[in-house]
Design a protein around this motif. Structure first.
Motif, PDB file in Angstrom:
ATOM      1  N   MET A 151      10.094   8.782   1.149  1.00  0.00           N
ATOM      2  CA  MET A 151      10.264   7.930  -0.013  1.00  0.00           C
ATOM      3  C   MET A 151      10.961   8.753  -1.102  1.00  0.00           C
ATOM      4  O   MET A 151      10.526   9.834  -1.458  1.00  0.00           O
ATOM      5  N   THR A 152      12.012   8.240  -1.638  1.00  0.00           N
ATOM      6  CA  THR A 152      12.750   8.926  -2.706  1.00  0.00           C
ATOM      7  C   THR A 152      12.169   8.536  -4.056  1.00  0.00           C
ATOM      8  O   THR A 152      11.478   7.514  -4.170  1.00  0.00           O
ATOM      9  N   PRO A 153      12.457   9.335  -5.091  1.00  0.00           N
ATOM     10  CA  PRO A 153      11.953   8.972  -6.431  1.00  0.00           C
ATOM     11  C   PRO A 153      12.373   7.572  -6.853  1.00  0.00           C
ATOM     12  O   PRO A 153      11.616   6.878  -7.527  1.00  0.00           O
ATOM     13  N   ALA A 154      13.544   7.132  -6.427  1.00  0.00           N
ATOM     14  CA  ALA A 154      14.005   5.793  -6.805  1.00  0.00           C
ATOM     15  C   ALA A 154      13.154   4.694  -6.162  1.00  0.00           C
ATOM     16  O   ALA A 154      13.106   3.575  -6.652  1.00  0.00           O
ATOM     17  N   ASP A 155      12.466   5.026  -5.060  1.00  0.00           N
ATOM     18  CA  ASP A 155      11.627   4.056  -4.367  1.00  0.00           C
ATOM     19  C   ASP A 155      10.220   3.978  -4.949  1.00  0.00           C
ATOM     20  O   ASP A 155       9.462   3.074  -4.596  1.00  0.00           O
ATOM     21  N   ARG A 156       9.851   4.944  -5.801  1.00  0.00           N
ATOM     22  CA  ARG A 156       8.500   4.961  -6.366  1.00  0.00           C
ATOM     23  C   ARG A 156       8.456   4.113  -7.637  1.00  0.00           C
ATOM     24  O   ARG A 156       9.445   4.009  -8.355  1.00  0.00           O
TER      25      ARG A 156
END
Length: 152
Positions: free
Chosen positions: A1-6
């Motif tokens: 999971m990338t920061p943009a997905d959190r």
């Protein structure tokens, strides 16, 4: 999971504006401290002592949320900088008060003058009536936050 997905946690409305206001003031305090050659905690200490005039190290520790040992180190630094002085407690020879020196008073007067000018410039877009309402609302909210966050 990338920061943009959190998920992002952001405030909106008045809570967002209030935290931005506090952050702006904290940034200003850091700059004032840096310009004065002080730490943010030393500046906070000076502001509090300037307001209350005279305080014991124990009471200062309670205000700052620090140990008396930490306050001793901070006050020693401010005494060495000729901004604070230790004054004998009239009723307890084992205790003392911390107070501003003449230089401490001069420095706090200058800091307050500069801060007042910055706030005046920052609120120049408000009418006198808006500024009066904003002042009243800000004071009301600050009082209520203090009331709600007291330890029971």
């Amino acid at each position: 999971m990338t920061p943009a997905d959190r998920p992002s946690h952001t405030l909106t409305g008045f809570p967002a504006a209030a935290t931005e206001f506090v952050s702006a003031l904290e940034s200003n305090r850091r700059l004032i401290a840096e310009d004065a050659g002080l730490t943010a905690t030393e500046l906070r200490t000076l502001f509090h002592i300037a307001r209350v005039v005279s305080i014991t190290p124990k009471d200062l520790a309670g205000y700052l949320g620090m140990t008396t040992g930490a306050v001793t180190a901070i006050s020693r630094s401010l005494v060495e900088a000729h901004l604070l002085q230790r004054v004998d407690h009239p009723d307890d020879r084992r205790s003392l008060y911390l107070e501003l020196t003449g230089e401490g008073h001069r420095r706090m007067t200058q800091i307050h003058t500069d801060f007042d000018a910055m706030i005046a410039a920052s609120t120049s877009g408000l009418s006198p009536e808006d500024l009066e309402r904003f002042t009243a609302a800000l004071s009301l909210v600050a009082d209520e936050v203090r009331r709600r966050t007291r330890r029971h």
